[in-house]
Write a protein that holds these residues in place. Structure first.
Motif, PDB file in Angstrom:
ATOM      1  N   TYR A   1       1.003  -1.125  -0.126  1.00 48.86           N
ATOM      2  CA  TYR A   1       0.037  -0.049  -0.030  1.00 48.86           C
ATOM      3  C   TYR A   1       0.879   1.318   0.059  1.00 48.86           C
ATOM      4  N   GLN A   2       0.251   2.408  -0.816  1.00 49.46           N
ATOM      5  CA  GLN A   2       1.180   3.613  -0.393  1.00 49.46           C
ATOM      6  C   GLN A   2       0.367   4.590   0.279  1.00 49.46           C
ATOM      7  N   ILE A   3       1.020   4.732   1.432  1.00 53.16           N
ATOM      8  CA  ILE A   3       0.358   5.618   2.511  1.00 53.16           C
ATOM      9  C   ILE A   3       0.889   6.979   2.397  1.00 53.16           C
ATOM     10  N   THR A   4      -0.146   7.713   2.429  1.00 56.65           N
ATOM     11  CA  THR A   4       0.380   9.211   2.911  1.00 56.65           C
ATOM     12  C   THR A   4      -0.568   9.855   4.076  1.00 56.65           C
ATOM     13  N   TRP A   5       0.259  10.751   4.798  1.00 54.33           N
ATOM     14  CA  TRP A   5      -0.356  11.244   5.836  1.00 54.33           C
ATOM     15  C   TRP A   5      -0.764  12.844   5.795  1.00 54.33           C
ATOM     16  N   ALA A   6      -1.921  12.858   6.383  1.00 52.39           N
ATOM     17  CA  ALA A   6      -2.694  14.206   6.168  1.00 52.39           C
ATOM     18  C   ALA A   6      -2.716  14.815   7.320  1.00 52.39           C
ATOM     19  N   ALA A   7      -2.696  16.328   7.390  1.00 49.95           N
ATOM     20  CA  ALA A   7      -2.870  17.311   9.052  1.00 49.95           C
ATOM     21  C   ALA A   7      -4.034  16.807   9.366  1.00 49.95           C
ATOM     22  N   VAL A   8      -4.126  16.450  10.659  1.00 44.22           N
ATOM     23  CA  VAL A   8      -5.302  16.571  11.759  1.00 44.22           C
ATOM     24  C   VAL A   8      -6.138  17.691  11.508  1.00 44.22           C
ATOM     25  N   SER A   9      -5.183  18.745  11.230  1.00 42.50           N
ATOM     26  CA  SER A   9      -6.113  20.085  11.258  1.00 42.50           C
ATOM     27  C   SER A   9      -6.980  20.279  10.277  1.00 42.50           C
TER      28      SER A   9
END
Ligand SMILES: NC(=O)c1ccc[n+]([C@@H]2O[C@H](COP(=O)([O-])OP(=O)(O)OC[C@H]3O[C@@H](n4cnc5c(N)ncnc54)[C@H](OP(=O)(O)O)[C@@H]3O)[C@@H](O)[C@H]2O)c1
Length: 296
Positions: A225-233
């Protein structure tokens, strides 16, 4: 056989169904097992293997003859549970399981999360009611995130294209338990007596870093899987926009989407686990993922 008579509310739900299956499996251990459902929802239980009581969830008559109630209601009825407890206690019920089965919402970091607001209200109500009603007890089952739902599209997974966009950061701990195990822990716990007004039972099938859980999924499926992390804000902003528009469900959804990689989606964030009270070897996440992906 015990003296316990169990009434299940929400029996056709995502968790209610497995709870009912487990109650049926253990039926010989209980004096009586039945489902309570609103009359206009009762026809779906026509072929039920247990007694079905079509009736108001808010009428004492519906609860007569039962010692224990398990409420597995969904969000639509969550905040109405105090009215169910009132009716149940009047009807003679001695023990109420509130609709919980979440991460430990007593953790200071998530205690104000919008998704859990109604559950916190029910907890406060049960604490008060049980101390004022001798002989009445309640149970809260804390299980972490359902393994089957943890790596779901809801939290940002795209299984077709093998990628995920998740709110939060890598390296955080997560706790998961499979749905059949949650049903088993819950039904087994009915026969574990305790003293005092209420108890919180914390059980967890597996815990580790979120990347380790994703790796279990990758191994089970044999893909990366390719994972990207997004801002909780970003999620917080969308939650706030929904609140202003008075859209309760989107507001709740955006609040809980941040739980997965927060480090607080666990059953043991405040108190120790109670797994050792149970004779159960929990299903490993890899087995759960193989079960759900190979069945699809
Ligand atoms: N930790 C996790 O990852 C996780 C994941 C999912 C759920 N949960 C928790 O598990 C519990 C059960 O959730 P669920 O997803 O199983 O609930 P659900 O499927 O949404 O609903 C459960 C039951 O509530 C009753 N119900 C729902 N809407 C109703 C309405 N408008 N009028 C009358 N009855 C209604 C139905 O009872 P009938 O069957 O009688 O029609 C339904 O089967 C909740 O506390 C939830 O937060 C936790």
């Amino acid at each position: 056989m015990s003296d316990i008579s169990v009434l299940l509310i929400g029996a056709s739900g995502a968790l209610g169904k497995p709870l009912l299956e487990e109650l049926i499996r253990q039926k010989h251990l209980f004096k009586r097992v039945a489902i309570l459902t609103a009359p206009d929802r009762a026809s779906k239980f026509n072929d039920s293997e247990v007694e079905v009581i079509p009736g108001s969830l808010y009428d004492a008559k519906s609860y007569r003859g039962f010692t224990h109630v398990i409420s597995a209601v969904g969000n639509a009825l969550m905040v109405l549970q105090p009215a169910m407890v009132e009716a149940a206690v009047t009807g003679g019920v001695k023990h109420f399981y509130a609709s919980e089965w979440n991460s430990d919402i007593a953790q200071p970091q998530i205690q104000n999360m919008r998704y859990f607001r109604d559950k916190q209200a029910v907890r406060a109500y049960l604490r008060s009611k049980s101390t004022q009603t001798p002989g009445f007890q309640y149970t809260l089952m804390v299980t972490g995130i359902f393994t089957e739902w943890a790596l779901d599209e809801f939290y940002g997974f795209d299984h077709k294209n093998r990628r995920a966009r998740l709110y939060g950061q890598p390296g955080q701990r997560i706790g998961v338990t499979s749905i059949p195990d949650i049903a088993r822990y819950t039904v087994d716990s009915l026969r574990i007596a305790f003293d005092g007004p209420g108890r919180t039972l914390r059980v967890q099938g597996w815990t580790g870093k979120i990347e380790a859980l994703i790796s279990e999924l990758e191994q089970a499926r044999g893909v990366k899987y390719q994972i990207t992390w997004a801002a909780v804000s970003e999620a917080k902003e969308l939650e706030e926009q929904a609140r202003v528009r008075e859209e309760d469900w989107p507001e709740m959804q955006y609040s809980i989407k941040t739980l997965l990689a927060s480090g607080h989606g666990v059953a043991d964030g405040v108190g120790k686990l109670d797994n050792d009270l149970f004779d159960l070897k929990p299903e490993a996440p890899g087995e759960t993922f193989r079960r759900i992906f190979h069945a699809a």
